[in-house]
Design a protein around this motif. Structure first.
Motif, mmCIF file in Angstrom:
data_model
loop_
_atom_site.group_PDB
_atom_site.id
_atom_site.type_symbol
_atom_site.label_atom_id
_atom_site.label_comp_id
_atom_site.label_asym_id
_atom_site.label_seq_id
_atom_site.Cartn_x
_atom_site.Cartn_y
_atom_site.Cartn_z
ATOM 1 N N ASN A 191 11.928 -64.140 -17.667
ATOM 2 C CA ASN A 191 10.760 -64.917 -18.057
ATOM 3 C C ASN A 191 11.196 -66.099 -18.926
ATOM 4 O OD1 ASN A 191 8.891 -63.228 -16.724
ATOM 5 N ND2 ASN A 191 8.928 -61.780 -18.461
ATOM 6 N N PHE A 192 10.223 -66.852 -19.422
ATOM 7 C CA PHE A 192 10.523 -68.128 -20.073
ATOM 8 C C PHE A 192 11.474 -67.998 -21.261
ATOM 9 C CE2 PHE A 192 9.516 -71.281 -23.374
ATOM 10 C CZ PHE A 192 9.934 -72.425 -22.711
ATOM 11 N N GLU A 193 11.169 -67.116 -22.206
ATOM 12 C CA GLU A 193 11.967 -67.052 -23.433
ATOM 13 C C GLU A 193 13.404 -66.592 -23.172
ATOM 14 O OE1 GLU A 193 9.956 -64.895 -26.459
ATOM 15 O OE2 GLU A 193 8.321 -66.357 -26.632
ATOM 16 N N PRO A 194 13.626 -65.470 -22.475
ATOM 17 C CA PRO A 194 15.024 -65.094 -22.193
ATOM 18 C C PRO A 194 15.726 -66.109 -21.292
ATOM 19 C CG PRO A 194 13.502 -63.625 -21.043
ATOM 20 C CD PRO A 194 12.686 -64.421 -21.999
ATOM 21 N N TYR A 195 14.987 -66.721 -20.360
ATOM 22 C CA TYR A 195 15.603 -67.757 -19.519
ATOM 23 C C TYR A 195 16.134 -68.893 -20.387
ATOM 24 C CZ TYR A 195 16.223 -71.888 -16.715
ATOM 25 O OH TYR A 195 16.762 -73.019 -16.168
#
Length: 271
Positions: free
Chosen positions: A83-87
């Motif tokens: 998802n956005f944050e880990p990406y």
């Protein structure tokens, strides 16, 4: 009189080719946003192509295609599983990894700056388009953003061709005029209200604000790319899109618009 007519025709001599290319762009875009997986493939291809164009533009020639393809594969893997944050975290790690690789090739300072910008756009900036699609308003928000941004570019182009006399930044982007910018942003505000009525449940005031912000930020994205091309001593970033140049020649207005829209959208939702 005949000379004036010829000059007027020359101003718009590239329009038919541009329109033809636009038809292909719209088709590819429509297919790409149709599902989550095609959108992730699309963003990964954008990352691959953008890095490829930056490497060519700044004359980094060693393992050019393989390096760009590797970035595309890595990016798709990250987008698919995260998802956005880990990406974002892993994207920064891979950005540094790719940068270290290029530093080992002993690139010049100018090449290094170009590589950093290219990697940042590929891994950090344009993925915002995917996450706009995955936001609360989904495809509607993405269509609003892209259509408004790209037509703002078209509006400024035509208004500048028709009425432009006063240069904005002649040393950086000699074709940009105040008439083109002001007229283009004005038309973008109108379009924002129209598109917003059908796509986003915001007030007219918010649509006007978005029209101004995206119109002005789109202009600065274009100017930023023009500055980089001047530093690299090239006219276009590539030849992928006939009549337009490279992919970055067409997507430069999204450099600031994509992240700005992604981050301000939740604020307007809450309001």
């Amino acid at each position: 009189m005949e000379l004036e007519i010829n000059n007027s025709e020359n101003k718009f001599s590239d329009v038919p080719l541009r329109v033809k290319t636009w038809c292909y762009i719209i088709l590819v875009f429509a297919i790409s946003i149709s599902s989550s997986i095609t959108m992730k493939l699309f963003i990964s291809w954008i990352g691959c192509q953008v890095l490829y164009e930056f490497l060519r533009m700044f004359q980094v020639k060693r393992n050019l295609f393989i390096t760009a393809l590797s970035l595309g594969i890595v990016q798709f893997s990250l987008l698919y599983f995260l998802n956005f944050e880990p990406y974002s975290l892993y994207a920064v790690v891979f950005l540094i990894t790719f940068l270290v690789y290029f530093l080992m090739l002993k690139v010049t300072v100018k090449q290094g700056v170009g590589i950093v910008i290219g990697l940042s756009l590929s891994l950090l900036v344009f993925p915002h388009l995917l996450y706009v699609r995955e936001s609360a308003f989904g495809i509607k928000a993405l269509v609003y953003l892209v259509v408004l941004t790209e037509l703002n570019d078209v509006f400024q182009y035509f208004m500048g061709k028709l009425f432009g006399n006063h240069k904005v930044m002649p040393k950086i982007s000699p074709n940009k005029t105040w008439e083109g910018v002001v007229g283009g942003v004005g038309l973008t505000i109108v379009l924002s209200i129209i598109l917003g009525y059908f796509l986003l449940p915001f007030t007219i005031l918010i649509q006007v604000i978005l029209g101004v912000v995206l119109g002005v930020a789109g202009f600065f994205g274009d100017v930023f790319m023009s500055l980089l091309k001047r530093k690299a001593n090239v006219k276009d970033t590539g030849t992928l899109l006939p009549g337009h140049g490279g992919l970055m020649d067409r997507m430069d207005s999204l450099i600031f618009n994509a992240p700005i829209f992604f981050w301000v959208l939740p604020l307007f939702v809450k309001s």
